[in-house]
Every structure is written in C-alpha cells, then in structure tokens.
Design a protein around this motif. Structure first.
Motif, short mmCIF file in Angstrom:
data_model
loop_
_atom_site.label_atom_id
_atom_site.label_comp_id
_atom_site.label_asym_id
_atom_site.label_seq_id
_atom_site.Cartn_x
_atom_site.Cartn_y
_atom_site.Cartn_z
N MET A 266 -25.47 -1.41 2.78
CA MET A 266 -26.11 -0.10 2.81
C MET A 266 -27.53 -0.19 2.25
SD MET A 266 -24.73 3.41 1.08
CE MET A 266 -25.45 3.02 -0.49
N GLN A 267 -28.47 0.56 2.90
CA GLN A 267 -29.83 0.55 2.38
C GLN A 267 -29.85 1.17 0.98
OE1 GLN A 267 -32.08 2.77 5.24
NE2 GLN A 267 -31.03 1.69 6.86
N ASP A 268 -30.75 0.63 0.13
CA ASP A 268 -30.81 1.12 -1.25
C ASP A 268 -31.18 2.59 -1.34
OD1 ASP A 268 -30.11 -1.21 -2.24
OD2 ASP A 268 -32.13 -1.90 -2.78
N ASP A 269 -32.06 3.04 -0.43
CA ASP A 269 -32.57 4.40 -0.60
C ASP A 269 -31.71 5.44 0.10
OD1 ASP A 269 -33.16 3.82 1.98
OD2 ASP A 269 -35.16 4.69 1.95
N VAL A 270 -30.56 5.05 0.65
CA VAL A 270 -29.68 6.04 1.29
C VAL A 270 -28.89 6.78 0.22
CG1 VAL A 270 -27.64 6.34 2.72
CG2 VAL A 270 -29.49 4.86 3.49
N LEU A 271 -29.03 8.11 0.18
CA LEU A 271 -28.23 8.88 -0.77
C LEU A 271 -26.92 9.32 -0.12
CD1 LEU A 271 -27.98 10.28 -3.55
CD2 LEU A 271 -28.83 12.34 -2.42
N LEU A 272 -27.04 9.94 1.05
CA LEU A 272 -25.85 10.48 1.72
C LEU A 272 -25.59 9.68 2.99
CD1 LEU A 272 -23.72 12.78 2.13
CD2 LEU A 272 -25.48 13.97 3.46
N ALA A 273 -24.34 9.24 3.15
CA ALA A 273 -23.94 8.57 4.39
C ALA A 273 -22.71 9.28 4.95
CB ALA A 273 -23.62 7.11 4.12
#
Ligand SMILES: Nc1ncnc2c1ncn2[C@@H]1O[C@H](COP(=O)(O)OP(=O)(O)OP(=O)(O)O)[C@@H](O)[C@H]1O
Ligand code: SF4
Ligand SMILES: [Mg+2]
Length: 350
Positions: free
Chosen positions: A1-8
């Motif tokens: 997962m990308q580091d800057d993703v908050l909501l998936a």
C-alpha cells in the motif's frame, strides 16, 4: 500500500435483504430479494485530499459512506483506514482509536445535535466519550477553541441549537466532528439543506479547516459545482458501481463515461442565466434487479448489443478510469468543451 493512502475501499459490496418473510416466500414460491446498493467498489484516498463521490439519488453514496464509517456491514470486500481494517478490532482500545479517527458530517446538522443539550455539551461529548479531556476546565477550553475555529464564539457554547441559523448549526456540527482531531471526515451532502447564500461559506470553511487540521474528506454530493470547488479526486457512481473516476480537474475537463457527460449536461450554464442545459432523461433501473450488461444501457445514446449482455469494467483511460464499451471501442465522440461549473448558479438551481 502507498504510504500516503489514508482510506482504501476494496471491492466493497453492500446488499440489503428485502425478502418477504420465509413462510410467504414458501407459499408464493418467490425468491429472496436483495437491494444491490454498492457493488464491487474500489478506490483509495490519499491523506489531506478530498475525494468526491457523485451520482443521482439512490446510487449508493450514503450506503458507501456508512460502510466507510463502520455503520453498515459490508456484504463482501472491506474498508481500511491507514492500513487498519474497519471492523474486527481485537481490543476496545483499538476500536476507540479508530472511532475517534473517523467522523461524519450530515446533510441535516440536527441529526448530530441534541436539541435539548447546550451546544457546548454536544461539541464536548465526543471528547468525553474518547477520554480526550482530563476534566471540565479542559473540555470548556477545547470547546471554545473549536467554536472559534468554525467562526463562532466560545460564548455560543451556552446556547441551544434552536437559537442558531441552519448555517451556524452546520458550523457547530463541524466543530463537534473535529473535536476528536479525526484523520478522515465523511461529509454526506453537507450543504444541500442550507440556503444558497450560506452554502459557499460552509464549503470555504471546510476547505480552510482541511488545511489547518490536515484533514482528509470523503465528500458526497450530487453537485458538480461542489466537486469543482472542493475535490482533488472524483468517483462517479451509477446504480451502486463506480463508472468513472480520476483527478477532478482531468475528469471535469474531459469526462469519458456517457453518464458523467449527461450529468455534466445538467449543470446550469451561467451563460444561459443558470438554467440546466439538458435535463437527464429516464430513470436508473431498480437496484433490486440490476440489468445484465451495462446498467446505463437504457439511457445511453451510445448503447449497442454488446452493452445489453456484457458489463463493462473500469479500465485505465490515461489519468482517469472508465467503465464503458464505447470508450474501449474508440467510438466515443470528443467532449464538447472544458467546463468549470459555477458554484453559485448550480447551487441556486436546486
Ligand atoms: N437499510 C436499507 N434497506 C434496504 N434498502 C436500502 C437501505 N438503505 C438504503 N437502501 C437502498 O439502497 C439504495 C442506495 O441508497 P443510498 O441511500 O445509499 O443512496 P444515495 O446515493 O445516498 O441517495 P441520495 O442521493 O438520495 O441520498 C437505494 O435503492 C435505497 O433505497
Ligand atoms: S457500456 Fe454501452 S450502454 Fe454502458 S455507458 Fe458505455 S456505451 Fe453506454
Ligand atoms: Mg444519500
């Protein structure tokens, strides 16, 4: 997962069982029936950005929002916040931390404010629930600072909700939502119930607070003017599915899905004194028996026989993604012009 993703949101599906009672079904030999409210929806929202979900009434926006805040249980798929799954927490403390990290703002601020409570008590309640204040003095101080952050006065803590205007009540609801310093705020049509004159003020306040508090918004709206004003990314929903998504500026300048194009055609044209260009024709099919093939086929000017039996899947279209056979078959006509919906006239038309 990308580091800057908050909501998936991963392959999220929410169906509601609306079957008749078992005995009646047995007698009438009728099958169980499900509302397909959200079907296989996936997207991610980077930290400190705004992801707007648009679509007509009943397309599943609020159901998706409720699944994101953990109120609606997914039929399948899942939602993660900062890499943690929403549901299945192993400890109370983990669940409490997650609950303070996600807050919701509703169309009607009354729904989050108890009319019999003074405003200060309503704003302080999440702080107390999450044990984020040591005592009364600290709560009073935090509430005062929150009310001032949303453009009210700390003195307003002593008043009751009915003593405020609709716009001021929405400011109080925002102060309450921000009290736990959430990472994600889910905003379900936050300005739709307000007077035209205050809608832009509330949206501007939300933008300022986003920067000051480092917030991420999942913003639900059926108004493209709000999207143009607020959103970094946009997802267009039709009958429970995402049919197009991508960066808001790219998608608004060159929409590829026929549904997105028709929705944009309903945005009032300032050059024609705020009148909608073309009303959208027809109605969405029932989510109880979604059609085979593309759900938009009956309203689509580009539908072919393939659309009637094969459901299109989201495919990359440069910086956006679109689910449409016409796009894939390169028979999509060029989009007419780049448009920037006008907030005042679009809001005023409703
Ligand atoms: N608890 C429920 N039980 C059965 N059906 C439901 C339930 N909640 C929502 N639905 C149905 O799910 C579908 C999606 O509803 P939802 O409220 O998510 O749409 P929406 O996009 O938010 O619409 P609106 O713009 O009118 O708020 C609708 O057909 C609705 O009737
Ligand atoms: S898949 Fe077919 S019916 Fe659906 S939007 Fe594209 S052209 Fe229209
Ligand atoms: Mg809704």
């Amino acid at each position: 997962m990308q580091d800057d993703v908050l909501l998936a949101v991963n392959n999220l599906t929410v169906r509601f069982d609306v079957s008749a009672p078992a005995l009646k079904r047995l007698i009438t030999r009728s099958p169980r029936r499900f509302v397909h409210a959200v079907e296989d929806v996936s997207f991610t929202v980077p930290r400190r950005s705004v992801f707007a979900l648009v679509g007509e009434s009943g397309c599943g926006k609020s159901t998706l929002a409720r699944a994101v805040v953990g109120v609606e249980r997914p039929t399948s798929g899942h939602v993660s916040l900062a890499g943690r799954r929403v549901s299945g927490f192993t400890t109370r403390a983990a669940e409490r931390t997650w609950r303070s990290d996600v807050q919701m703002i509703f169309q009607d601020p009354q729904s989050s404010l108890n009319p019999r409570w003074r405003v200060g008590r309503s704003v302080a309640e999440p702080l107390r629930t999450h044990r984020m204040v040591a005592g009364r003095a600290e709560a009073v101080e935090r509430v005062g600072a929150l009310l001032e952050a949303v453009g009210l006065s700390s003195e307003d803590a002593r008043r009751f909700p009915h003593q405020f205007s609709g716009g001021q009540r929405q400011r109080i609801a925002i102060a309450r939502a921000l009290s736990t310093r959430p990472a994600l705020v889910v905003c379900d049509e936050p300005t739709s119930a307000l007077d035209v004159s205050v809608q832009a003020q509330i949206l501007n306040l939300m933008r300022r607070l986003q920067r000051e508090f480092g917030l991420t918004y999942l913003l639900i709206t059926h108004n493209f003017a709000v999207v143009a004003h607020m959103a970094d990314h946009v997802g267009v929903m039709y009958l429970g599915r995402l049919v197009e998504q991508g960066p808001a500026d790219v998608l608004l300048a060159d929409p590829k899905h026929p549904y997105t194009r028709l929705l944009l055609d309903t945005v009032p044209d300032p050059a024609r004194r705020g009148r909608a260009r073309e009303p959208m024709k027809g109605e969405a099919p029932s989510p109880i028996n979604p059609p085979v093939g593309c759900a938009f086929q009956q309203r689509c000017p580009l539908a072919t026989a393939r659309c009637a039996h094969e459901r299109p899947v989201l495919r990359s279209a440069g910086r956006t993604a679109v689910a449409c056979h016409a796009f894939e078959e390169r028979r999509l006509p060029p989009w007419r012009t780049s448009i920037q919906p006008d907030l005042q006239s679009a809001e005023g038309s409703r």
